[in-house]
Design an enzyme around this catalytic site. Structure first.
Site, mmCIF file in Angstrom:
data_model
loop_
_atom_site.group_PDB
_atom_site.id
_atom_site.type_symbol
_atom_site.label_atom_id
_atom_site.label_comp_id
_atom_site.label_asym_id
_atom_site.label_seq_id
_atom_site.Cartn_x
_atom_site.Cartn_y
_atom_site.Cartn_z
ATOM 1 N N CYS A 117 7.212 4.248 -2.438
ATOM 2 C CA CYS A 117 7.177 2.788 -2.330
ATOM 3 C C CYS A 117 8.492 2.222 -1.824
ATOM 4 C CB CYS A 117 6.828 2.192 -3.691
ATOM 5 S SG CYS A 117 6.950 0.408 -3.748
ATOM 6 N N CYS A 122 5.760 0.809 0.654
ATOM 7 C CA CYS A 122 5.638 -0.636 0.477
ATOM 8 C C CYS A 122 6.828 -1.463 0.978
ATOM 9 C CB CYS A 122 5.458 -0.981 -0.999
ATOM 10 S SG CYS A 122 4.548 0.220 -1.962
ATOM 11 N N LYS A 125 7.815 -1.075 4.721
ATOM 12 C CA LYS A 125 6.626 -1.529 5.456
ATOM 13 C C LYS A 125 6.562 -3.037 5.491
ATOM 14 C CE LYS A 125 3.138 -2.395 3.076
ATOM 15 N NZ LYS A 125 1.910 -1.628 2.865
ATOM 16 N N TYR A 255 -4.860 2.317 6.152
ATOM 17 C CA TYR A 255 -4.056 1.091 6.153
ATOM 18 C C TYR A 255 -2.646 1.410 6.654
ATOM 19 C CZ TYR A 255 -1.747 2.505 1.793
ATOM 20 O OH TYR A 255 -1.020 3.165 0.847
ATOM 21 N N GLU A 259 -1.235 -0.851 9.508
ATOM 22 C CA GLU A 259 -0.050 -1.653 9.205
ATOM 23 C C GLU A 259 1.083 -1.306 10.167
ATOM 24 O OE1 GLU A 259 0.644 -0.917 5.074
ATOM 25 O OE2 GLU A 259 -0.676 -2.528 4.399
ATOM 26 N N HIS A 524 -4.015 -28.582 -2.262
ATOM 27 C CA HIS A 524 -4.179 -29.066 -0.897
ATOM 28 C C HIS A 524 -2.846 -29.434 -0.288
ATOM 29 C CE1 HIS A 524 -6.472 -30.793 2.359
ATOM 30 N NE2 HIS A 524 -5.804 -31.923 2.252
ATOM 31 N N GLU A 529 -7.163 -22.688 -1.178
ATOM 32 C CA GLU A 529 -8.164 -23.610 -1.724
ATOM 33 C C GLU A 529 -9.544 -23.347 -1.140
ATOM 34 O OE1 GLU A 529 -6.491 -27.269 0.964
ATOM 35 O OE2 GLU A 529 -8.003 -27.811 -0.506
#
Lengths: 549, 465
Positions: A117, A122, A125, A255, A259, A524, A529
């Protein structure tokens, strides 16, 4: 209790199973029958060192280190899971050691403490993904009034900045271990017997370590192609590559592949992705195709249904790749400066000598078999993180599992890790966040007539002025049709998908119904939302495009 | 015998008769049959119908023309008003929306859609985005994007882009209303008598309309200070988002989220910004968070003048922008300060548009002090056929999504027999300051007030990376 059904991303139902424990549940420290009266109230007690069972002394000829060091807990692997477990146990008063070692990649790349990681996963990346996103923002800025022409990108500056941050994290982890009095050894470990591990340092020096409890958290490494590919090229070592190259080939559909290809394209580098069959296997396929559609619209080239058969180095240093188009059977070649293999990861179990400890692995995946308590076939040996069979390959689950394991071993808790409804995000140029079941999984499990899918195409406000194409910005919520319409899965494709999905994951964890989501007032103006405003069902056939406020 | 066309539904002859009876009971409070509706109005059972016939009410209801021109008139075409009107129209009602923008003292006006679309949420977020992009440009260099010069921001380019988008939204709303057959009138509405309003257009022409039910959704407008020079020389958020020239060195007066958000993005696009705060930041928000919002802004170049109030604004030079002299007094002592700014932006709060719409003519109760309208839990005022949604409601949240939710649910209760009420509890919101602050539920102070400190645990985390 063990949840009867688990559904986390990345695992087809065929490959996933709830391991039935033929093994005993992991013991806590000490023999429950013994121990002095003056012990602490907690259930965990640890045995006197003379009472240790099952240790038959050093195997002759395997490790000749001086006097063995004894610990309450030995953690093999200093990544997300391993460090979390070690630190937690130390905090709860145990004598803990962590051994971490990075076998250099075929290209010779190595890195410091922290695991995949922090070093090659992670963190770098996300930073490179951010660099690519910033490129997009540089392009948006003139629309918002900033007077700027298109600018080039310098790889070296970025790679250096990323590596500096990674190194600071390596350092931070070492300091943390020190602060919590966890012993750290930079040695490559392998089992001598069920309670003893032999560690070899870079220079060859050997150390013997024994412990009452051992946690294996050695993670995985990129898979390399098995034949006909000449010298192996890098896997994730792209992340420390300092060379500019004009044409990159990424092989794979995980992925990781998408990625990497995504941020390479975003940084202005010509990138092609070669996919054998489908993108993001195990993920919702409608979402996966929107992900690749967006990437294609941003300039990433895709070679679908192709598989490489040969890689040769040309006199000028470039690489000639030969591949087969699986549908036509025809062969084709192309020249690339760099080839990045992202065809999956394999567990780091081969050099552990697991058989010396009696730890069993899956015959198909080579991962370590565990039960709901993370216990292996040996009662005092556990496995967490990417190395464990049937677990999501995610940092946060490894960390949580590691912490809970430490707490259970120390008698602080009896909670087991819940691997259900774990949210995750694929950080492709248009990010894809999801939690729960894919539409396919839901239909397979419950039947199409029992599933209702609500969906919407929306346009982020920020895209309007920037004149960005929002065709793939899409949300869908997979629910049971029967009232109260339990939400089975949520899928969000758009900017900041990780931030959006994280919040809704709580709701899904709490068993939110469609009605409850609809009663949640939106913030908002945001993209998030739109999740709380999903009214159109797929079944209705109505146009799911969001219009205006 | 009256020769009226009747539709008869025999409940014991249909499959879901029991279900129908349940629903009828829910919407009419009557479980018995016959259950009679005349021209969609619930009459009652046998006895009530005979009584109505005797009193003449039955005949009145049977007339082709209903008593009023419209089923519903909504005064105010903003977030709440439009949501309510459109929902009622979808349910088959005859609906009118009146929307009119009284120009600001500076002469600014705008189209259909209310505060959110024109001078609130939407332009605010776009300008916040412009400022964030400015920060992103700085970050980009650290991530390897190569440019060496200082990037300048052009106000006119941004305003044009923002206004174009707003224009498309105004247009979208007009289209949406037309598609749903909602009558839209760009006139100022006010009550003249029960069930009747006068609509005055820009040219002063007056027309009258009647409706069975009314929804007030007139929203709010920025307050002024009441000091010399405020209306003549100061602008508000109503003017900022369409200001045709760059505001330059700006003084923002106020500590509301409007003040901080505007001050924040103005600084983010490179302007010299000072924020003058009378007492605390973000009143009613968690104060620890509010202070962090403020210190981030301060660290990023926004100047704060705490515990001061302006007493006079003088124009030194006309222009676009001109030069204004502001005199301010300390709230704690005799100290006064003077400073020159190009623009003074007042963001000291908003006042409800309830004083001049004829509410006194029909007896709708308005809170004298706040101007807000007290309503019950179904958004009904003290006058039974008059309802209200949005920012003008007393004791409710001033947020677009709440107004929309309330408006929709109100329409469904009025015209579709729904019982669902708007839930105002645990509504999330976000302040879009340079470092954004999102929250949901109680502030720490409010939690302590409600639950007592010893019953609470507060967990903290400072982000590591």
């Amino acid at each position: 209790g063990v949840p009867a059904s688990r559904s986390w991303l990345g695992q087809q139902s065929a490959g996933f199973h709830t391991p039935q424990p033929p093994f005993q549940l992991g013991k806590q420290w000490g023999d429950p029958a013994g121990g002095s009266a003056g012990e602490q109230k907690s259930k965990g007690r640890w045995a006197q060192s003379e009472k240790k069972t099952g240790l038959s002394g050093t195997e002759p000829g395997t490790c000749s280190g001086e006097g063995r060091q004894n610990y309450d807990l030995l953690v093999i692997g200093g990544g997300s899971g391993g460090l979390a477990c070690a630190k937690e146990a130390a905090q709860l008063g145990k004598k803990v050691a962590v051994v971490d070692y990075v076998e250099p990649s075929p290209r010779g790349t190595r890195w410091g403490l922290g695991g995949t990681c922090v070093n090659v996963g992670c963190i770098p990346k996300k930073l490179m993904h951010q660099a690519a996103l910033l490129g997009g923002m540089v392009r948006d800025a003139p629309h918002y009034g900033w007077a700027l022409q298109p600018v080039p990108h310098d790889w070296t500056t970025m790679a250096e900045a990323v590596q500096n941050h990674v190194k600071s994290l390596n350092w931070g982890h070492r300091v943390q271990l020190q602060d919590r009095k966890v012993m750290y050894f930079n040695i490559k470990a392998s089992f001598v017997d069920a309670h003893t591990v032999c560690g070899v340092a870079k220079g060859g020096k050997e150390t013997l370590l024994s412990a009452e409890h051992i946690v294996i958290a050695t993670g995985g490494r990129p898979r390399y192609p098995t034949h006909g590919h000449g010298e192996p090229r890098m896997g994730l070592t792209i992340l420390s590559l300092c060379v500019l190259s004009s044409n990159r080939l990424v092989v794979g559909a995980s992925y990781v592949a998408l990625e990497c290809a995504g941020f390479l394209t975003g940084l202005g580098l010509d990138t092609t992705v070669m996919i054998r069959s489908i993108p993001l296997r195990g993920f919702d396929q409608q979402m996966s195709s929107l992900v690749t559609e967006y990437m294609a619209s941003q300039g990433t080239r895709f070679l679908r249904g192709c598989t490489p058969s040969r890689v040769q180095r040309l006199p000028d240093g470039q690489l000639q790749v030969t591949w087969e188009d699986l549908s036509s059977g025809k062969e084709d070649t192309g020249t690339f400066n760099t080839v990045l293999w992202a065809i999956g990861r394999i567990p780091e179990t081969r050099s552990l000598n697991l058989e010396k400890a009696g730890v069993h692995t899956s015959p198909t995946s080579q991962k370590i078999l565990v039960d709901a308590q993370e216990t292996t076939s040996v009662p005092h040996i556990y496995a967490i993180g990417d190395i464990a069979e049937g677990r999501p390959e995610l940092t946060p689950t490894a960390i949580m599992a590691g912490k809970l394991l430490a707490q259970r071993l120390c008698g602080q808790s009896s909670d087991v890790m819940d691997y259900d409804n774990v949210p995750t995000t694929v950080f492709t140029p248009l990010e894809y966040g999801c939690v729960g079941l894919s539409e396919e999984e839901a239909v397979a499990r419950h039947g199409e007539e029992h599933v209702e899918v609500y969906h919407a195409y929306y346009k982020p406000l920020e895209f309007t002025v920037a004149e960005r194409d929002a065709s793939q910005c899409y949300i869908k919520m997979v629910c049971l049709r029967k009232p109260p319409q339990l939400v089975l899965g949520l899928h969000f494709l758009g900017p900041n998908a990780g931030e959006v999905t994280q919040g809704f994951a709580l709701g899904i964890k709490c068993g939110a119904s469609y009605a409850q989501v609809m009663r949640t007032v939106g913030i908002h103006p945001t993209c998030a939302e739109e999740v709380a405003k999903l009214r159109i069902s797929k079944r209705s056939g109505l146009d799911p495009t969001v219009t205006g406020c | 015998s009256l020769g009226v066309e009747c539709n008869i539904l025999e409940l014991d002859q249909v499959d879901d008769g029991a279900n129908v009876q349940e629903v009828l009971s829910e919407i009419t409070n009557q479980r018995t049959v016959p259950n009679i509706f005349v021209n969609k109005v619930h009459m009652g059972g046998c006895d009530r119908t005979f009584q109505a016939h005797q009193s003449g009410l039955l005949q009145k209801l049977l007339q082709e023309d209903s008593a009023y021109e419209y089923d519903l008139i909504v005064i105010g075409g903003g977030s709440g008003g439009l949501a309510c009107a459109q929902e009622a129209a979808i349910l088959g009602k005859k609906v009118m929306v009146l929307d009119f923008v009284v120009p600001t003292p500076q002469g600014t006006s705008w189209g259909l859609g209310g505060t959110c679309v024109n001078v609130g949420c939407v332009p605010k977020k776009l300008m916040h985005q412009a400022a964030l992009l400015g920060q992103a440009l700085k970050d980009a260099r650290k991530f390897g994007w190569e440019y060496s010069h200082q990037v300048k921001h052009n106000w006119e380019t941004m305003i044009e882009a923002v206004q174009n988008h707003i224009g498309s939204l105004n247009w979208g709303y007009r289209l949406s209303l037309r598609e749903k057959s909602v009558t839209y009138v760009n006139s100022y509405g006010e009550f003249v008598e029960h069930h009747k309003i006068k609509a005055t257009n820009r040219k002063g022409q007056e027309t009258y309309y009647t409706a069975a039910k009314f929804v007030l959704a007139t929203g709010q407008r920025p307050r002024y200070l009441g000091i010399p020079g405020d209306k003549e020389y100061c602008i508000t958020s109503d003017d900022l988002f369409s200001l045709p020239y760059c505001p330059g060195k700006t003084l923002v007066v106020g500590a509301s989220y409007v003040a901080l958000e505007c001050g924040g993005f103005l600084a983010g696009i490179g302007l010299d910004v000072t924020i003058m705060v009378r007492s605390i930041l973000l009143r009613d928000f968690d104060q620890e968070m509010a202070e962090k919002v403020g210190s981030y802004m301060e660290q990023h170049g926004v100047k704060f003048l705490r515990k001061f109030v302006p007493v006079m604004v003088q124009q030194l030079e006309k222009g676009s922008p001109g030069k204004l002299k502001v005199v301010a007094k300390s709230t704690e002592g005799p100290e006064t300060i003077e400073e020159i700014y190009n623009t003074v932006l007042l963001a000291i709060g908003r006042a409800s548009c309830t004083r001049k719409i004829g509410l006194e003519k029909i007896g709708v109760k308005v809170n004298e002090k706040s101007g807000k309208i007290p309503v019950n839990d179904v958004e009904q005022t003290n006058v039974p056929y008059v309802y209200a949604v949005g920012d003008i409601l007393e004791g409710k949240l001033e947020l677009t999504p709440i107004a929309i939710q309330a408006g929709k649910l109100l329409a469904r209760r009025l015209f579709a027999g729904s019982l669902e009420k708007c839930d105002y509890v645990n509504v999330p919101t976000t302040v879009f300051t340079p470092l954004e602050y999102g929250c949901c539920g109680l502030s720490e102070e409010k939690a302590i007030e409600v639950h007592k400190k010893e019953n609470l645990e507060v967990r903290l985390c400072f982000m590591a990376y």
